[in-house]
Design a protein around this motif. Sequence first.
Motif, mmCIF file in Angstrom:
data_model
loop_
_atom_site.group_PDB
_atom_site.id
_atom_site.type_symbol
_atom_site.label_atom_id
_atom_site.label_comp_id
_atom_site.label_asym_id
_atom_site.label_seq_id
_atom_site.Cartn_x
_atom_site.Cartn_y
_atom_site.Cartn_z
ATOM 1 N N ALA A 1 0.843 -1.076 0.011
ATOM 2 C CA ALA A 1 0.078 -0.076 -0.018
ATOM 3 C C ALA A 1 0.882 1.400 0.040
ATOM 4 C CB ALA A 1 -0.806 0.156 1.268
ATOM 5 N N PHE A 2 0.249 2.189 -0.393
ATOM 6 C CA PHE A 2 0.971 3.591 -0.623
ATOM 7 C C PHE A 2 0.432 4.710 0.053
ATOM 8 C CE2 PHE A 2 2.759 0.966 -3.903
ATOM 9 C CZ PHE A 2 3.987 1.412 -4.160
ATOM 10 N N LYS B 1 -5.828 -11.503 3.822
ATOM 11 C CA LYS B 1 -4.955 -12.283 4.917
ATOM 12 C C LYS B 1 -3.614 -12.438 3.837
ATOM 13 C CE LYS B 1 -8.259 -14.908 7.588
ATOM 14 N NZ LYS B 1 -8.541 -16.135 7.884
ATOM 15 N N GLN B 2 -2.661 -11.368 4.751
ATOM 16 C CA GLN B 2 -1.160 -11.531 3.948
ATOM 17 C C GLN B 2 0.038 -11.970 5.208
ATOM 18 O OE1 GLN B 2 -1.329 -8.484 0.700
ATOM 19 N NE2 GLN B 2 -1.645 -7.360 2.642
ATOM 20 N N LYS B 3 0.863 -12.576 4.651
ATOM 21 C CA LYS B 3 2.225 -12.695 5.366
ATOM 22 C C LYS B 3 2.731 -11.505 5.944
ATOM 23 C CE LYS B 3 6.158 -15.549 6.155
ATOM 24 N NZ LYS B 3 7.078 -16.602 5.521
ATOM 25 N N TYR B 4 2.916 -10.481 5.108
ATOM 26 C CA TYR B 4 3.895 -9.338 5.386
ATOM 27 C C TYR B 4 3.052 -8.130 5.089
ATOM 28 C CZ TYR B 4 8.044 -12.487 5.129
ATOM 29 O OH TYR B 4 8.934 -13.349 5.309
ATOM 30 N N CYS B 5 3.434 -6.809 5.696
ATOM 31 C CA CYS B 5 3.202 -5.604 5.309
ATOM 32 C C CYS B 5 4.439 -5.074 4.703
ATOM 33 C CB CYS B 5 2.806 -4.824 6.493
ATOM 34 S SG CYS B 5 1.234 -5.360 7.239
ATOM 35 N N LYS B 6 4.250 -4.559 3.250
ATOM 36 C CA LYS B 6 5.448 -4.191 2.496
ATOM 37 C C LYS B 6 5.485 -2.771 2.445
ATOM 38 C CE LYS B 6 8.876 -3.649 -0.218
ATOM 39 N NZ LYS B 6 8.634 -3.801 -1.441
ATOM 40 N N ILE B 7 6.545 -2.141 2.992
ATOM 41 C CA ILE B 7 6.611 -0.756 2.996
ATOM 42 C C ILE B 7 7.505 -0.442 1.724
ATOM 43 C CG2 ILE B 7 7.541 1.356 4.064
ATOM 44 C CD1 ILE B 7 6.793 -0.194 6.724
ATOM 45 N N ALA B 8 7.049 0.355 0.674
ATOM 46 C CA ALA B 8 7.869 0.824 -0.355
ATOM 47 C C ALA B 8 8.792 1.599 -0.109
ATOM 48 C CB ALA B 8 7.045 1.118 -1.504
ATOM 49 N N SER B 9 9.948 1.878 -1.033
ATOM 50 C CA SER B 9 11.018 2.503 -0.766
ATOM 51 C C SER B 9 10.692 4.060 -0.565
ATOM 52 C CB SER B 9 11.980 2.482 -1.732
ATOM 53 O OG SER B 9 12.753 1.336 -1.747
ATOM 54 N N GLY C 1 15.288 1.825 -0.904
ATOM 55 C CA GLY C 1 15.910 2.673 -2.127
ATOM 56 C C GLY C 1 16.103 4.300 -1.979
ATOM 57 N N MET C 2 17.004 4.753 -2.297
ATOM 58 C CA MET C 2 16.969 6.336 -2.366
ATOM 59 C C MET C 2 17.480 6.640 -0.940
ATOM 60 S SD MET C 2 13.649 7.340 -4.557
ATOM 61 C CE MET C 2 12.763 6.453 -3.547
ATOM 62 N N SER C 3 17.788 5.543 -0.018
ATOM 63 C CA SER C 3 18.168 6.294 1.235
ATOM 64 C C SER C 3 19.467 6.166 1.794
ATOM 65 C CB SER C 3 17.089 5.339 2.375
ATOM 66 O OG SER C 3 17.347 3.998 2.310
ATOM 67 N N LEU D 1 10.966 -7.995 11.413
ATOM 68 C CA LEU D 1 11.541 -7.144 10.330
ATOM 69 C C LEU D 1 12.424 -7.632 9.367
ATOM 70 C CD1 LEU D 1 12.218 -3.584 12.517
ATOM 71 C CD2 LEU D 1 10.328 -4.113 11.063
ATOM 72 N N THR D 2 12.128 -7.353 7.908
ATOM 73 C CA THR D 2 13.017 -7.605 7.036
ATOM 74 C C THR D 2 13.661 -6.475 6.202
ATOM 75 O OG1 THR D 2 12.282 -9.830 6.806
ATOM 76 C CG2 THR D 2 13.599 -9.005 4.995
ATOM 77 N N ILE D 3 14.731 -5.998 6.129
ATOM 78 C CA ILE D 3 15.182 -4.763 5.464
ATOM 79 C C ILE D 3 15.659 -5.146 4.217
ATOM 80 C CG2 ILE D 3 16.660 -2.772 5.643
ATOM 81 C CD1 ILE D 3 14.538 -2.889 7.942
ATOM 82 N N LEU D 4 15.086 -4.635 3.115
ATOM 83 C CA LEU D 4 15.637 -4.784 1.695
ATOM 84 C C LEU D 4 16.606 -3.770 1.326
ATOM 85 C CD1 LEU D 4 12.601 -6.063 -0.134
ATOM 86 C CD2 LEU D 4 14.088 -7.553 1.203
ATOM 87 N N HIS D 5 17.610 -4.067 0.872
ATOM 88 C CA HIS D 5 18.445 -3.119 0.269
ATOM 89 C C HIS D 5 17.879 -3.193 -1.262
ATOM 90 C CE1 HIS D 5 21.965 -1.164 -1.550
ATOM 91 N NE2 HIS D 5 22.540 -1.747 -2.185
ATOM 92 N N CYS D 6 17.923 -1.932 -1.824
ATOM 93 C CA CYS D 6 17.280 -1.495 -2.803
ATOM 94 C C CYS D 6 17.865 -0.184 -3.584
ATOM 95 C CB CYS D 6 15.973 -1.270 -2.733
ATOM 96 S SG CYS D 6 14.722 -0.909 -4.309
ATOM 97 N N ASN D 7 17.804 -0.289 -4.991
ATOM 98 C CA ASN D 7 18.169 0.919 -5.765
ATOM 99 C C ASN D 7 16.938 1.029 -6.720
ATOM 100 O OD1 ASN D 7 19.301 2.511 -8.333
ATOM 101 N ND2 ASN D 7 21.108 2.610 -7.177
ATOM 102 N N THR D 8 16.440 2.385 -6.710
ATOM 103 C CA THR D 8 15.383 2.709 -7.412
ATOM 104 C C THR D 8 15.243 3.328 -9.010
ATOM 105 O OG1 THR D 8 14.894 4.549 -6.369
ATOM 106 C CG2 THR D 8 13.938 2.919 -5.392
ATOM 107 N N GLU D 9 16.445 3.164 -9.316
ATOM 108 C CA GLU D 9 16.651 3.641 -10.757
ATOM 109 C C GLU D 9 16.060 2.106 -11.736
ATOM 110 O OE1 GLU D 9 17.646 5.718 -14.552
ATOM 111 O OE2 GLU D 9 16.891 6.251 -12.450
ATOM 112 N N TYR D 10 15.301 2.304 -12.632
ATOM 113 C CA TYR D 10 14.794 1.414 -13.408
ATOM 114 C C TYR D 10 15.376 1.620 -14.851
ATOM 115 C CZ TYR D 10 11.219 0.465 -9.896
ATOM 116 O OH TYR D 10 10.735 0.338 -8.441
ATOM 117 N N PRO D 11 16.224 0.568 -15.352
ATOM 118 C CA PRO D 11 16.882 -0.351 -14.605
ATOM 119 C C PRO D 11 18.123 0.104 -14.046
ATOM 120 C CG PRO D 11 17.639 -0.484 -16.968
ATOM 121 C CD PRO D 11 16.822 0.446 -16.852
#
Length: 334
Positions: free
Chosen positions: A99-100, A112-120, A144-146, A168-178
């Motif tokens: 959700a945004f 019913k979902q296993k996770y709550c996902k927070i976008a970058s 991403g971007m942080s 908590l699970t922290i995802l490393h991410c880069n938000t440039e596509y690609p």
Amino acid sequence: MDKVEIIAEAGVNHNGSLDLALQLVDAAVEAKVDIVKFQIAVPKLVVTHSAKKADYQLNNTDVNESQLEMIEQLILKDQDFDKISDYCKKRKIGFLLSAFDIISFNKLSRWKQKYCKIASGEITNFPFLREVAKAKKQIILSTGMSNIFEVENAVHELLHYGADRKNLTILHCNTEYPTPFSDVNLSAMQAIKMKLGIRVGYSDHTLGSEVPIAAVALGAKLIEKHLTLDRSLNGPDHKASMEPEEFKIMVSSIRNIEKSIGNGIKKPSKSEIKNINIARKSIVALNSIKKGEIYNDKNICPKRPGNGISPIHWDKVIGGKAKKDYKEDELIEW
């Protein structure tokens, strides 16, 4: 070790079509991923009328439409998500929505979902983080971007408002596509784990599968990768997404790497024990040796097989006397 979870990020690659969304579920199932993820939002609560598109969005969508207009065309209805959720249950794959905005987040209990996902993009959105934390669910936070301080602040906010560190699970991410390979910085994923002591993973926007596979080798416990039915489709994320057959190969490769990591204990494996005596060496007669002759480096040497005296004991054998006559290549005995 815990199984690496793999999320196929269908996102908005359905282009607003329920039929395409269901096909993306099928593709995710065929690729043997654990979860297929979509996005839910109230567009007017996410972006202003004047918000600009990112360059990658401009390259793959109508340049004359605003970001708000683009998003409005790509959002599915709640009833569509009901059907997708039911279909995921039927196909035995996990269903996830990110959700945004807070209104959309508060709808998630409907599915019913296993996770709550927070976008970058929400990592600095403290009102949103607080709502997620209060739900006391397992949380995936993309970064991403942080920088590391922003990640720490977001984690602190989540924990302060009720989230559990172990959830908590922290995802490393880069938000440039690609994402250019030179900007991936996988070492940052390890730095996050070391700094915060929290389960880590990687959300990938590079082309190909090398980086997510490498991330697993470096300790990622969750991998997220965009899935599309066809990279040539119009839409903001297709070009940086992976097509079904590629996704299937990536998942298989990750599973192989996962098996290869092992438990970290250095010892002969079950499959190689049988090769020890074949590949290692024993001390043998280099030529004929008479009883009573002194062993030296001119009449003995290490040769295969390894079922005799190991060359580890070379210094103990050198200088000793032969207890019997030996033929060339015969194993020396104590």
